[in-house]
Motif scaffolding. Structure first.
Motif, mmCIF file in Angstrom:
data_model
loop_
_atom_site.group_PDB
_atom_site.id
_atom_site.type_symbol
_atom_site.label_atom_id
_atom_site.label_comp_id
_atom_site.label_asym_id
_atom_site.label_seq_id
_atom_site.Cartn_x
_atom_site.Cartn_y
_atom_site.Cartn_z
ATOM 1 N N ASP A 52 18.730 71.601 -34.012
ATOM 2 C CA ASP A 52 17.495 71.055 -34.456
ATOM 3 C C ASP A 52 16.923 69.946 -33.196
ATOM 4 O OD1 ASP A 52 17.282 72.027 -36.819
ATOM 5 O OD2 ASP A 52 18.490 70.418 -37.740
ATOM 6 N N MET A 53 15.760 69.541 -33.147
ATOM 7 C CA MET A 53 15.317 68.819 -32.174
ATOM 8 C C MET A 53 15.886 67.582 -31.924
ATOM 9 S SD MET A 53 11.337 68.122 -31.312
ATOM 10 C CE MET A 53 10.621 66.531 -30.439
ATOM 11 N N GLY A 54 16.155 66.900 -30.954
ATOM 12 C CA GLY A 54 16.949 65.397 -31.214
ATOM 13 C C GLY A 54 18.381 65.351 -31.258
ATOM 14 N N LEU A 55 18.938 66.600 -31.230
ATOM 15 C CA LEU A 55 20.419 66.622 -31.450
ATOM 16 C C LEU A 55 21.343 66.628 -30.119
ATOM 17 C CD1 LEU A 55 20.734 68.792 -34.829
ATOM 18 C CD2 LEU A 55 21.013 66.058 -34.370
ATOM 19 N N GLY A 56 20.792 66.754 -28.999
ATOM 20 C CA GLY A 56 21.490 66.553 -27.789
ATOM 21 C C GLY A 56 21.716 67.683 -27.073
ATOM 22 N N LYS A 57 20.946 68.656 -26.897
ATOM 23 C CA LYS A 57 21.104 69.748 -25.995
ATOM 24 C C LYS A 57 20.849 69.395 -24.555
ATOM 25 C CE LYS A 57 17.577 72.098 -28.097
ATOM 26 N NZ LYS A 57 17.363 71.286 -29.182
ATOM 27 N N THR A 58 20.323 68.428 -24.045
ATOM 28 C CA THR A 58 20.116 68.040 -22.833
ATOM 29 C C THR A 58 21.567 67.461 -22.515
ATOM 30 O OG1 THR A 58 17.833 67.291 -22.863
ATOM 31 C CG2 THR A 58 19.145 66.432 -21.159
ATOM 32 N N ILE A 59 22.422 66.585 -23.330
ATOM 33 C CA ILE A 59 23.504 66.234 -22.798
ATOM 34 C C ILE A 59 24.541 67.405 -22.875
ATOM 35 C CG2 ILE A 59 24.286 65.390 -25.005
ATOM 36 C CD1 ILE A 59 25.389 62.792 -23.919
ATOM 37 N N GLN A 60 24.396 68.226 -23.715
ATOM 38 C CA GLN A 60 25.158 69.245 -23.703
ATOM 39 C C GLN A 60 25.050 70.219 -22.488
ATOM 40 O OE1 GLN A 60 25.607 71.579 -27.350
ATOM 41 N NE2 GLN A 60 24.392 69.878 -28.255
ATOM 42 N N ILE A 61 24.021 70.400 -21.964
ATOM 43 C CA ILE A 61 23.947 71.020 -20.621
ATOM 44 C C ILE A 61 24.452 70.536 -19.451
ATOM 45 C CG2 ILE A 61 22.259 71.741 -18.871
ATOM 46 C CD1 ILE A 61 22.477 73.941 -21.170
ATOM 47 N N LEU A 62 24.002 68.949 -19.448
ATOM 48 C CA LEU A 62 24.513 68.134 -18.302
ATOM 49 C C LEU A 62 26.121 67.976 -18.430
ATOM 50 C CD1 LEU A 62 22.070 64.966 -18.668
ATOM 51 C CD2 LEU A 62 22.069 66.769 -16.825
ATOM 52 N N ALA A 63 26.721 68.045 -19.628
ATOM 53 C CA ALA A 63 28.251 68.035 -19.687
ATOM 54 C C ALA A 63 28.759 69.502 -19.499
ATOM 55 C CB ALA A 63 28.730 67.649 -21.153
ATOM 56 N N HIS A 64 27.998 70.520 -19.524
ATOM 57 C CA HIS A 64 28.420 71.517 -19.093
ATOM 58 C C HIS A 64 28.442 71.855 -17.557
ATOM 59 C CE1 HIS A 64 29.194 75.969 -18.887
ATOM 60 N NE2 HIS A 64 28.129 76.231 -18.256
ATOM 61 N N VAL A 65 27.477 71.505 -16.833
ATOM 62 C CA VAL A 65 27.221 71.464 -15.433
ATOM 63 C C VAL A 65 28.374 70.532 -14.820
ATOM 64 C CG1 VAL A 65 25.955 70.914 -13.464
ATOM 65 C CG2 VAL A 65 24.923 72.059 -15.417
ATOM 66 N N LEU A 66 28.551 69.276 -15.541
ATOM 67 C CA LEU A 66 29.834 68.418 -14.900
ATOM 68 C C LEU A 66 31.220 69.182 -15.167
ATOM 69 C CD1 LEU A 66 28.616 64.963 -16.472
ATOM 70 C CD2 LEU A 66 28.923 65.759 -13.888
ATOM 71 N N HIS A 67 31.337 69.764 -16.293
ATOM 72 C CA HIS A 67 32.474 70.612 -16.324
ATOM 73 C C HIS A 67 32.700 71.712 -15.442
ATOM 74 C CE1 HIS A 67 35.906 72.433 -18.422
ATOM 75 N NE2 HIS A 67 35.302 73.422 -18.463
ATOM 76 N N GLU A 68 31.758 72.443 -15.323
ATOM 77 C CA GLU A 68 31.648 73.664 -14.238
ATOM 78 C C GLU A 68 32.062 73.183 -12.866
ATOM 79 O OE1 GLU A 68 31.171 77.355 -15.111
ATOM 80 O OE2 GLU A 68 32.190 76.045 -16.721
ATOM 81 N N LYS A 69 31.548 71.959 -12.493
ATOM 82 C CA LYS A 69 31.824 71.357 -11.199
ATOM 83 C C LYS A 69 33.134 70.773 -11.248
ATOM 84 C CE LYS A 69 28.835 68.963 -8.762
ATOM 85 N NZ LYS A 69 29.178 69.690 -7.483
ATOM 86 N N GLN A 70 33.744 70.279 -12.146
ATOM 87 C CA GLN A 70 35.071 69.456 -12.324
ATOM 88 C C GLN A 70 36.075 70.471 -12.038
ATOM 89 O OE1 GLN A 70 35.557 66.544 -15.434
ATOM 90 N NE2 GLN A 70 37.373 67.719 -16.137
ATOM 91 N N ILE A 71 36.045 71.952 -12.723
ATOM 92 C CA ILE A 71 36.776 72.814 -12.590
ATOM 93 C C ILE A 71 36.650 73.726 -11.518
ATOM 94 C CG2 ILE A 71 37.585 72.770 -15.113
ATOM 95 C CD1 ILE A 71 35.857 75.644 -15.374
ATOM 96 N N GLY A 72 35.601 73.410 -10.719
ATOM 97 C CA GLY A 72 35.564 74.323 -9.215
ATOM 98 C C GLY A 72 34.916 75.737 -9.486
ATOM 99 N N ARG A 73 34.420 76.156 -10.831
ATOM 100 C CA ARG A 73 33.633 77.186 -11.282
ATOM 101 C C ARG A 73 32.041 77.208 -10.743
ATOM 102 N NH1 ARG A 73 35.202 79.461 -16.739
ATOM 103 N NH2 ARG A 73 34.140 77.816 -17.565
ATOM 104 N N ALA A 74 31.578 75.986 -10.333
ATOM 105 C CA ALA A 74 30.021 75.998 -10.044
ATOM 106 C C ALA A 74 30.093 75.343 -8.551
ATOM 107 C CB ALA A 74 29.400 74.986 -10.739
ATOM 108 N N LYS A 75 29.707 76.581 -7.808
ATOM 109 C CA LYS A 75 29.321 76.443 -6.640
ATOM 110 C C LYS A 75 28.081 76.416 -6.026
ATOM 111 C CE LYS A 75 34.015 77.562 -5.386
ATOM 112 N NZ LYS A 75 34.707 76.633 -6.273
ATOM 113 N N LEU A 76 27.185 76.468 -6.910
ATOM 114 C CA LEU A 76 25.772 76.489 -6.712
ATOM 115 C C LEU A 76 25.053 75.565 -7.559
ATOM 116 C CD1 LEU A 76 25.431 80.248 -6.487
ATOM 117 C CD2 LEU A 76 25.436 78.679 -4.418
ATOM 118 N N PRO A 77 23.563 74.951 -6.961
ATOM 119 C CA PRO A 77 23.121 74.303 -8.147
ATOM 120 C C PRO A 77 22.499 74.792 -9.444
ATOM 121 C CG PRO A 77 21.863 74.681 -5.869
ATOM 122 C CD PRO A 77 22.861 75.608 -5.852
#
Length: 195
Positions: A72-97
């Motif tokens: 539903d709208m307003g339940l935090g999909k944006t923060i979930q994506i931000l957390a996912h990107v942070l996690h991917e960087k933290q574990i070294g899986r994300a090397k690209l933007p």
């Protein structure tokens, strides 16, 4: 393989039955939420359903899959994506933007949420007539924001850069497969896509 047979995909070659088992397990929600921790650099307390969304995104990334994040709208999909990107960087899986495409009206929201909840991520907003001089900065960023209105105009320039992930916020903008934005979205050079 039984799941694929039920969908009439008897000729489908399954390369990893373990991947299929983990996909089925994830879809049944068999992973404990206690094991799903927020990334260290996230400035937020996550709710259980947000942690479940991040778990789903992590599972997709682990297997190189794209997917859909919907609630539903307003339940935090944006923060979930931000957390996912942070996690991917933290574990070294994300090397690209990560490229995030959105309606123009949501640009200020994404900018504010990234600054507030994930200030360690370097962002770039491609907007306005000066954006062409900014394309060279893409490889040095973690998040690149653009709009559906500019996606097809900048298709050639954006397609020249590899992205870890392309996120299409309010993805109903791509529902017409022959629309210019939908064609441009398919031409983005991204390892994975999330709608």
């Amino acid at each position: 393989a039984n799941v694929l047979n039920e969908f009439g995909a008897s000729d489908f070659a399954v390369k990893s039955t373990e991947t299929m088992r983990r996909l089925a397990s994830a879809m049944r929600g068999e992973r404990s939420l206690e094991t799903i921790a927020a990334p260290l650099a996230l400035n937020a307390e996550l709710r259980d359903y947000q942690r479940e969304g991040i778990h789903w995104l992590d599972f997709l990334a682990e297997h190189g899959l794209g997917g859909l994040l919907a609630d539903d709208m307003g339940l935090g999909k944006t923060i979930q994506i931000l957390a996912h990107v942070l996690h991917e960087k933290q574990i070294g899986r994300a090397k690209l933007p990560t490229l995030i495409v959105m309606p123009t009206s949501l640009v200020p929201n994404w900018q504010a949420e990234a600054k507030r909840f994930a200030p360690s991520l370097k962002t770039l907003t491609l907007h306005g007539s000066q954006r062409h001089s900014q394309f060279a900065q893409i490889p040095d960023c973690d998040l690149v924001f653009t709009t559906y209105a500019l996606l097809f105009r900048d298709e050639t320039e954006l397609a020249a850069f590899p992205f870890e992930l392309a996120v299409f916020d309010e993805a109903q903008a791509l529902k017409n497969a022959s629309a210019k934005s939908a064609v441009a979205a398919r031409n983005i050079n991204a390892r994975r896509r999330i709608a």
